[in-house]
Design a protein around this motif. Structure first.
Motif, mmCIF file in Angstrom:
data_model
loop_
_atom_site.group_PDB
_atom_site.id
_atom_site.type_symbol
_atom_site.label_atom_id
_atom_site.label_comp_id
_atom_site.label_asym_id
_atom_site.label_seq_id
_atom_site.Cartn_x
_atom_site.Cartn_y
_atom_site.Cartn_z
ATOM 1 N N ALA A 123 -8.808 -13.015 -5.833
ATOM 2 C CA ALA A 123 -7.294 -13.139 -6.110
ATOM 3 C C ALA A 123 -6.592 -14.080 -4.921
ATOM 4 O O ALA A 123 -5.695 -14.734 -5.302
ATOM 5 C CB ALA A 123 -6.685 -11.556 -5.983
ATOM 6 N N ALA B 36 -13.948 0.256 -20.991
ATOM 7 C CA ALA B 36 -13.788 1.000 -19.898
ATOM 8 C C ALA B 36 -12.979 2.327 -19.931
ATOM 9 O O ALA B 36 -12.158 2.413 -21.130
ATOM 10 C CB ALA B 36 -13.300 0.317 -18.828
ATOM 11 N N VAL C 66 -7.599 -2.607 -7.117
ATOM 12 C CA VAL C 66 -8.648 -2.582 -5.986
ATOM 13 C C VAL C 66 -7.750 -3.272 -4.782
ATOM 14 O O VAL C 66 -8.214 -2.692 -3.783
ATOM 15 C CB VAL C 66 -9.662 -3.661 -6.274
ATOM 16 N N GLY C 67 -6.585 -3.443 -5.135
ATOM 17 C CA GLY C 67 -5.870 -3.903 -3.895
ATOM 18 C C GLY C 67 -5.241 -2.673 -3.069
ATOM 19 O O GLY C 67 -5.217 -2.478 -1.987
ATOM 20 N N ILE C 68 -4.901 -1.376 -3.885
ATOM 21 C CA ILE C 68 -4.533 -0.348 -3.169
ATOM 22 C C ILE C 68 -5.712 0.460 -2.827
ATOM 23 O O ILE C 68 -5.615 1.749 -2.706
ATOM 24 C CB ILE C 68 -3.387 0.321 -4.182
ATOM 25 N N ARG D 293 -10.293 -0.812 -13.272
ATOM 26 C CA ARG D 293 -10.279 -1.515 -14.515
ATOM 27 C C ARG D 293 -9.855 -0.397 -15.424
ATOM 28 O O ARG D 293 -8.933 -0.834 -16.256
ATOM 29 C CB ARG D 293 -12.077 -1.351 -14.907
ATOM 30 N N GLN D 294 -10.028 0.849 -15.381
ATOM 31 C CA GLN D 294 -9.522 2.126 -16.292
ATOM 32 C C GLN D 294 -7.853 1.658 -16.339
ATOM 33 O O GLN D 294 -7.351 1.809 -17.449
ATOM 34 C CB GLN D 294 -9.960 3.371 -16.071
ATOM 35 N N LEU E 190 -13.452 -9.210 -5.920
ATOM 36 C CA LEU E 190 -12.183 -9.522 -6.863
ATOM 37 C C LEU E 190 -10.869 -9.912 -5.957
ATOM 38 O O LEU E 190 -10.215 -10.575 -6.379
ATOM 39 C CB LEU E 190 -12.051 -8.234 -7.743
ATOM 40 N N ARG E 191 -10.900 -8.915 -4.714
ATOM 41 C CA ARG E 191 -9.699 -9.101 -3.914
ATOM 42 C C ARG E 191 -9.848 -10.538 -3.265
ATOM 43 O O ARG E 191 -8.657 -11.182 -3.361
ATOM 44 C CB ARG E 191 -9.546 -7.906 -2.811
ATOM 45 N N VAL F 161 -6.650 -1.205 -18.070
ATOM 46 C CA VAL F 161 -6.909 -1.276 -19.261
ATOM 47 C C VAL F 161 -5.564 -0.398 -19.799
ATOM 48 O O VAL F 161 -4.819 -0.899 -20.764
ATOM 49 C CB VAL F 161 -8.062 -0.544 -19.780
ATOM 50 N N GLU G 51 -6.651 -5.575 -12.907
ATOM 51 C CA GLU G 51 -7.422 -5.024 -11.864
ATOM 52 C C GLU G 51 -7.111 -5.147 -10.312
ATOM 53 O O GLU G 51 -7.467 -4.363 -9.474
ATOM 54 C CB GLU G 51 -8.926 -5.351 -12.214
ATOM 55 N N VAL G 52 -6.848 -6.397 -10.045
ATOM 56 C CA VAL G 52 -6.809 -6.831 -8.675
ATOM 57 C C VAL G 52 -5.581 -5.930 -7.968
ATOM 58 O O VAL G 52 -5.831 -5.437 -6.856
ATOM 59 C CB VAL G 52 -6.098 -8.248 -8.557
ATOM 60 N N SER G 53 -4.597 -5.521 -8.826
ATOM 61 C CA SER G 53 -3.735 -4.400 -8.240
ATOM 62 C C SER G 53 -4.386 -3.111 -7.965
ATOM 63 O O SER G 53 -4.210 -2.543 -6.835
ATOM 64 C CB SER G 53 -2.510 -4.186 -9.247
ATOM 65 N N GLU H 125 -8.566 -8.982 -15.085
ATOM 66 C CA GLU H 125 -9.120 -8.922 -13.811
ATOM 67 C C GLU H 125 -7.353 -9.023 -12.829
ATOM 68 O O GLU H 125 -7.450 -8.535 -12.029
ATOM 69 C CB GLU H 125 -9.761 -10.048 -13.505
ATOM 70 N N LYS I 68 0.934 -1.044 0.129
ATOM 71 C CA LYS I 68 -0.018 0.021 0.032
ATOM 72 C C LYS I 68 0.874 1.272 0.170
ATOM 73 O O LYS I 68 0.609 2.211 -0.447
ATOM 74 C CB LYS I 68 -0.993 0.031 1.332
ATOM 75 N N LEU J 235 -8.580 1.231 -4.948
ATOM 76 C CA LEU J 235 -9.212 1.975 -6.137
ATOM 77 C C LEU J 235 -10.801 1.425 -6.232
ATOM 78 O O LEU J 235 -10.790 0.262 -5.700
ATOM 79 C CB LEU J 235 -8.666 2.056 -7.349
ATOM 80 N N LYS J 236 -11.671 2.098 -6.653
ATOM 81 C CA LYS J 236 -13.049 1.872 -6.889
ATOM 82 C C LYS J 236 -13.004 0.618 -8.124
ATOM 83 O O LYS J 236 -12.001 0.814 -9.052
ATOM 84 C CB LYS J 236 -13.912 2.732 -7.288
ATOM 85 N N ARG J 237 -14.013 -0.232 -8.426
ATOM 86 C CA ARG J 237 -13.837 -1.141 -9.615
ATOM 87 C C ARG J 237 -13.595 -0.724 -10.636
ATOM 88 O O ARG J 237 -12.848 -0.992 -11.577
ATOM 89 C CB ARG J 237 -14.954 -2.198 -9.416
ATOM 90 N N ALA K 84 -0.290 -7.772 -3.696
ATOM 91 C CA ALA K 84 -1.065 -6.724 -4.231
ATOM 92 C C ALA K 84 -1.852 -6.000 -3.066
ATOM 93 O O ALA K 84 -2.987 -5.403 -3.456
ATOM 94 C CB ALA K 84 -1.766 -7.384 -5.117
ATOM 95 N N ALA K 85 -1.324 -5.770 -1.992
ATOM 96 C CA ALA K 85 -1.845 -5.097 -1.047
ATOM 97 C C ALA K 85 -3.172 -5.560 -0.305
ATOM 98 O O ALA K 85 -4.007 -4.883 0.272
ATOM 99 C CB ALA K 85 -2.029 -3.436 -1.362
ATOM 100 N N ILE K 86 -3.203 -6.882 -0.542
ATOM 101 C CA ILE K 86 -4.800 -7.468 -0.249
ATOM 102 C C ILE K 86 -4.571 -7.966 1.336
ATOM 103 O O ILE K 86 -3.695 -8.749 1.581
ATOM 104 C CB ILE K 86 -5.113 -8.340 -1.029
ATOM 105 N N ALA L 115 -14.380 -5.298 -21.166
ATOM 106 C CA ALA L 115 -12.814 -4.591 -20.961
ATOM 107 C C ALA L 115 -12.345 -3.581 -21.716
ATOM 108 O O ALA L 115 -11.661 -2.571 -21.260
ATOM 109 C CB ALA L 115 -11.908 -5.939 -21.379
ATOM 110 N N MET M 146 0.275 -1.138 -9.675
ATOM 111 C CA MET M 146 0.081 -0.785 -8.187
ATOM 112 C C MET M 146 0.263 0.454 -7.773
ATOM 113 O O MET M 146 0.718 0.690 -6.597
ATOM 114 C CB MET M 146 1.109 -1.827 -7.512
ATOM 115 N N SER N 74 -17.960 -7.055 -6.923
ATOM 116 C CA SER N 74 -17.281 -5.596 -6.459
ATOM 117 C C SER N 74 -15.870 -6.171 -5.980
ATOM 118 O O SER N 74 -15.146 -6.848 -6.230
ATOM 119 C CB SER N 74 -18.052 -5.643 -4.975
ATOM 120 N N SER N 75 -15.120 -4.773 -5.793
ATOM 121 C CA SER N 75 -13.732 -4.817 -5.639
ATOM 122 C C SER N 75 -13.339 -5.772 -4.438
ATOM 123 O O SER N 75 -12.484 -6.349 -4.522
ATOM 124 C CB SER N 75 -12.854 -3.347 -5.291
#
Lengths: 294, 270, 365
Positions: free
Chosen positions: C201, C365, B137-139, B147-148, C197-198, B151, B133-135, B130, B110, B141-143, C212-214, C362, B186, C193-194
């Motif tokens: 993972a 976005a 949402v891990g820190i 996603r953006q 997804l976490r 991408v 994206e995990v990165s 995905e 973090k 961010l909203k979904r 990944a900070a989870i 995908a 991240m 939801s986020s």
């Protein structure tokens, strides 16, 4: 004082039975990562084989039980588990559960769901009195038998080629295969030993309860799971220790809980299990190389 | 040192603007302002065996530092210590003079202390996008924002077309690129890449290295690069740290390291 | 406008398709004989339970042998708060006053059942979410045993081993359908939801997830509580469907059956949970009707106790043998993507675009 000795005998005897059950489950788990629910049904099969052979002389009756259960255990590996080599833990678990369910249902089809009385030689029921302490000979038989079996198992694992291969496989199955351990053979031996312990457990349990039912194996196998996991997965000594601990704790709770709480004995026991898992998630006896490296 | 790999004379001079190449908003990102990761006197013992001993290293945003040494020299162990996956027996790890040695891996991530693993460790049953994206949402961010960002990062590593594929189905080369994209998402300030090009052929390696060389400028982060390919190390790194048997035997520029006799003996060969 | 609609349809399709299946099951079932109408309700209740189990076990990859303890909490909460006051005074004379005088309508009762399950979940979630693998599965089994033991012994509240009866029967096919749809939507929203997804993972790789900070315990805890709520609702539906039950209804049998349903369907997708629950339930009713004896012309096949369970177990074994990853193989139902999205960029990526666990949006976005 007398009461204390009596309780101690009960505790050690119950602990020995649980240790035996845990060994049967841990044997398979160590080698193929399978918590075998159907181990309970091996005990059930043993109980029914004692029932079917009830009119034969008792040595034959016991021999039938041993042979049938070991054969059933080997068949189980061959027919049900071999197609699933390498499957994930949940799949293996559900497979063994489905198998256990199938065997219970089959027993219901064949024998009906009502309990069948099984008589075993009367010397199991006799009580032995030493001084002011008296206990059933079954207690004594259980303890002696389990000590002999565990000793025999330890010798087997240490002295024979297959035994050494089994220990290697339990430690690291992939590596063991690489150095030429024949997987199917080792697994078959493990199932035979597991079947042997189930047969002995069946005799002891039937001697105590006097009946056979389709669901006879359910609670023993759950106890074996608990003992195996709190003892430390993958370690046979840990499993035996876990079983002994569970047995002793059960008797201790029986004795020390006040009457109003006595019905909740099992709830306390399982609360204890949770505490052990939290304090030692890897089990009481930690096997090295269990921790995955980054 | 070619033009691509040279982020300016030294990373510590990097200021805000260099990070602006990234198009994504970076609410809690570093903003490219100075800072330093400092590992001092790290020692790790496993059951009496000393894996690394008294290893120190600084990493500044904007630079690429190479970490080399023979197998078993302790490179990965050192990265494990920096990223919180291994507790150090002795020594300290600090970001901007704040000690982080007691923080969990997730807490360090973090803070922008990010790593990759040998062998990628992708989330195989998730899709490629995905994974990236995990990165996000891990820190936190909203979904949608994650996603953006994902991408953009896939675009950066040239994997846009594979966004919907299952991560377990892609080739090794793609795996490596995805792993870098994942780390980029991240918002790292300090990024440790553990053999990112292992198992790739020459062409794939070149593609990946191109991406890695752009990281300091693109994200304003410092990169610690473990790599066996000397061509890569010598071409991309500002400084190189050489480990042997758990000890630092040389720190210097590629030219200095190449000509150091101890390094040649221990690792480079004649 | 059209584009937005299409986008919504595409994104929501995994849930919409499942709701479609459930509606078909309900409509077909409602037009069958009374016995099969009851079976239809049971199917829907099973879907709720398995979906609840999936929210935790499917997304986290941590098997739980104890999730049905939330069913027990939900069912007993429903009983305590909905049995008519007069009957309650007779059945449970020593209840505390405020419960004794409570008589909730169906929807508040359902919400309370879910809420009580969550409250119970809160008590156990912090220790449990720190465990992984078999230790977690077993700790939850211990929870199941404890809840069961308390159930059969706490006579003042649960009537112990005596049947709890007099629960008003409000679960119809349609109310069950409505709750099932709500639960599917909850599960779908969560996995998208986020936080979902976490957690997924962490299921795939714990180390990479940490990097990944989870925080694994945190994400597991969230899923655990949502799971508790859904399974609690399942308990409510069951209570108001059966009207009478004992603690044994929430013990090992339902635990293992729901786990089997999840694994047979494929534990890594919501579609797997729903398809598994529906398939295994329907088969079990089918086998049951055969067990009760079947006449085909002059031949009468007499049933026998245990036959249907044997057949069901055999089916589960065969299903696992031929589809280890379950019927759905971890995939959701997806709308076919347009051609330009399906082009694959790398040689290793194979086909099966119609069902893939991917989000087709995908690129937009």
């Amino acid at each position: 004082m007398t009461a204390l000795i009596q309780h101690a005998i009960d505790a050690v005897s119950l602990g020995s039975l649980y240790a035996l059950l845990a060994l049967g489950v841990a044997m398979i788990f160590g080698i193929m990562n399978l918590l075998n629910f159907a181990y309970g049904e091996l005990i059930m099969i043993g109980a029914y084989s004692l029932y079917v052979s009830r009119d034969l002389p008792w040595p034959v009756q016991l021999a039938v039980c041993l042979i049938v259960v070991i054969a059933a255990s080997l068949a189980m590996d061959r027919l049900a588990f071999r197609p699933f080599r390498g499957a994930s833990a949940p799949v293996l678990l559900v497979t063994s559960f489905a198998l256990s369910f199938a065997l219970q249902s089959l027993a219901t089809v064949i024998f009906g769901s009502r309990a069948k009385g099984v008589s075993l030689p009367s010397f199991f029921d006799e009580s032995i009195t030493i001084g002011s302490v008296s206990f059933s000979s079954l207690n004594l038989v259980t303890v002696v038998l389990v000590i002999v079996l565990v000793g025999g198992l330890a010798t087997f694992l240490r002295q024979t080629t297959v035994g050494v291969q089994m220990r290697a496989a339990a430690e690291n199955f992939t590596t063991a295969r690489l150095v030429g351990v024949k997987a199917d053979r080792v697994i078959a031996v493990a199932f035979a030993l597991s079947g042997f312990s189930a047969a002995v457990a069946a005799i002891l349990i039937v001697a105590q309860r006097g009946t056979a039912t389709p669901t006879l194996g359910v609670s023993p196998v759950l106890i074996a799971f608990v003992a195996t996991i709190i003892g430390g997965l993958g370690s046979l000594y840990g499993a035996a220790f876990g079983g002994m601990l569970l047995g002793v704790l059960t008797v201790v709770l029986q004795v020390v809980l006040p009457d109003s709480l006595a019905p909740y004995r099992e709830a306390f026991l399982y609360a204890g299990v949770i505490v052990v898992l939290l304090a030692r998630p890897q089990g009481l006896v930690v096997v090295k190389a269990l921790f995955e490296r980054v | 040192m070619d033009a691509e790999g040279d982020p300016g004379s030294h990373g510590r001079l990097t200021v805000g603007a260099t990070a602006g190449i990234s198009t994504a908003p970076r609410p809690d990102g570093p903003g490219g302002v100075g800072g330093r990761l400092r590992a001092a006197g790290i020692k790790v013992q496993f059951q009496g065996l000393t894996a690394i001993d008294d290893v120190s290293c600084d990493l500044y945003p904007g630079e690429i530092v190479g970490l080399i040494g023979p197998n078993g020299a302790g490179k990965t162990t050192f990265v494990n210590v920096l990223s919180g996956f291994q507790e150090a027996t002795e020594g300290s790890v600090a970001v901007d003079d704040t000690e982080i040695g007691d923080l969990s891996p997730e807490a360090r991530a973090k803070l922008g202390v990010v790593r990759t693993f040998q062998g990628a460790r992708l989330f195989t049953n998730l899709t490629v996008i995905e994974n990236a994206e995990v990165s996000g949402v891990g820190i936190g961010l909203k979904r949608g924002a994650a996603r953006q960002r994902a991408v953009e990062m896939l675009e950066a590593v040239g994997m846009t077309e594979l966004a919907g594929a299952r991560a377990g189905d892609i080739t090794t080369g793609q795996e490596r690129r995805l792993q870098v994209a994942r780390a980029m998402a991240m918002e790292p300030r300090y990024l440790f890449l553990d053999e990112p090009a292992a198992g790739l052929n020459e062409e794939e390696t070149d593609e990946l290295i191109e991406v890695i060389e752009q990281l300091p400028r693109r994200l304003g982060c410092g990169v610690l690069l473990i790599e066996h390919d000397m061509r890569v190390i010598m071409g991309s790194c500002d400084r190189i740290v050489v480990l042997d048997q758990g000890k630092v035997i040389k720190v210097g520029t590629p030219a200095e390291v190449r000509s150091d006799q101890r390094v040649i003996d221990a690792y480079l060969g004649s | 406008m059209k584009k937005n609609g299409e986008k919504f349809l595409r994104a929501g399709w995994p849930a919409i398709s499942l709701i479609g299946i459930l509606v078909v099951v309900a409509v077909v079932g409602a037009n069958l004989n009374p016995v099969n109408q009851r079976h239809t309700i049971e199917i829907l209740i099973n879907v709720v339970l398995v979906v609840g189990l999936y929210v935790f076990a499917g997304n986290s990859g941590v098997l739980s042998f104890g999730q049905m303890s939330f069913m027990s909490i939900g069912a007993y909460t429903t009983a305590l708060f909905t049995i008519p006051v007069i009957q309650k005074a007779f059945l449970l004379p020593s209840l505390p006053g405020f419960i004794g005088s409570a008589e909730l309508a169906p929807i508040p009762a359902a919400l309370l059942a879910g809420a009580m399950a969550v409250v119970f979940g809160l008590i156990i979630v912090f220790p449990i979410s720190r465990l992984s693998g078999l230790a977690a599965a077993l700790a939850m089994f211990a929870v199941l045993v404890i809840v069961y033991q308390v159930g059969i012994n706490w006579e003042a509240v649960t009537r112990g081993t005596r049947t709890m009866l007099g629960v008003p029967i409000n679960t119809t096919i349609w109310s069950a359908l409505a709750w099932t749809i709500i639960c599917v939507l909850i599960a779908f929203a969560y996995q998208r939801s986020s936080s979902g997804l976490r957690l997924r993972a962490t299921r795939e790789d714990e180390f990479a997830a940490k990097a990944a900070a989870i925080s694994i315990p945190r994400e597991r805890a969230i899923a655990f509580l949502i799971s508790a709520f859904v399974v609690g609702i399942g308990g409510y539906l069951y209570a108001q469907f059966q009207g009478a039950f004992t603690p044994a209804a929430f013990y090992t049998h339902v635990t293992f059956l729901t786990i089997a349903m999840l694994v047979v369907g494929g534990q890594r997708s919501l579609a797997g949970a729903v398809v598994g629950a529906v398939t295994v339930s329907i088969l079990s009713f089918l086998f049951n009707s055969i067990e009760n004896g079947v006449s085909a012309g002059p031949i009468h096949f007499a049933g026998r106790d245990g036959l249907s369970d044997t057949a069901l177990a055999a089916f589960i074994l065969l299903a696992l043998l031929f589809r280890r990853d379950g019927i759905m193989r971890g995939r959701e139902f997806e709308l076919r993507r347009p051609g330009w999205m399906r082009r694959s960029g790398g040689g290793a990526v194979g086909g099966k675009p119609a069902v893939a666990n991917t989000d087709p949006q995908a690129k937009e976005a």
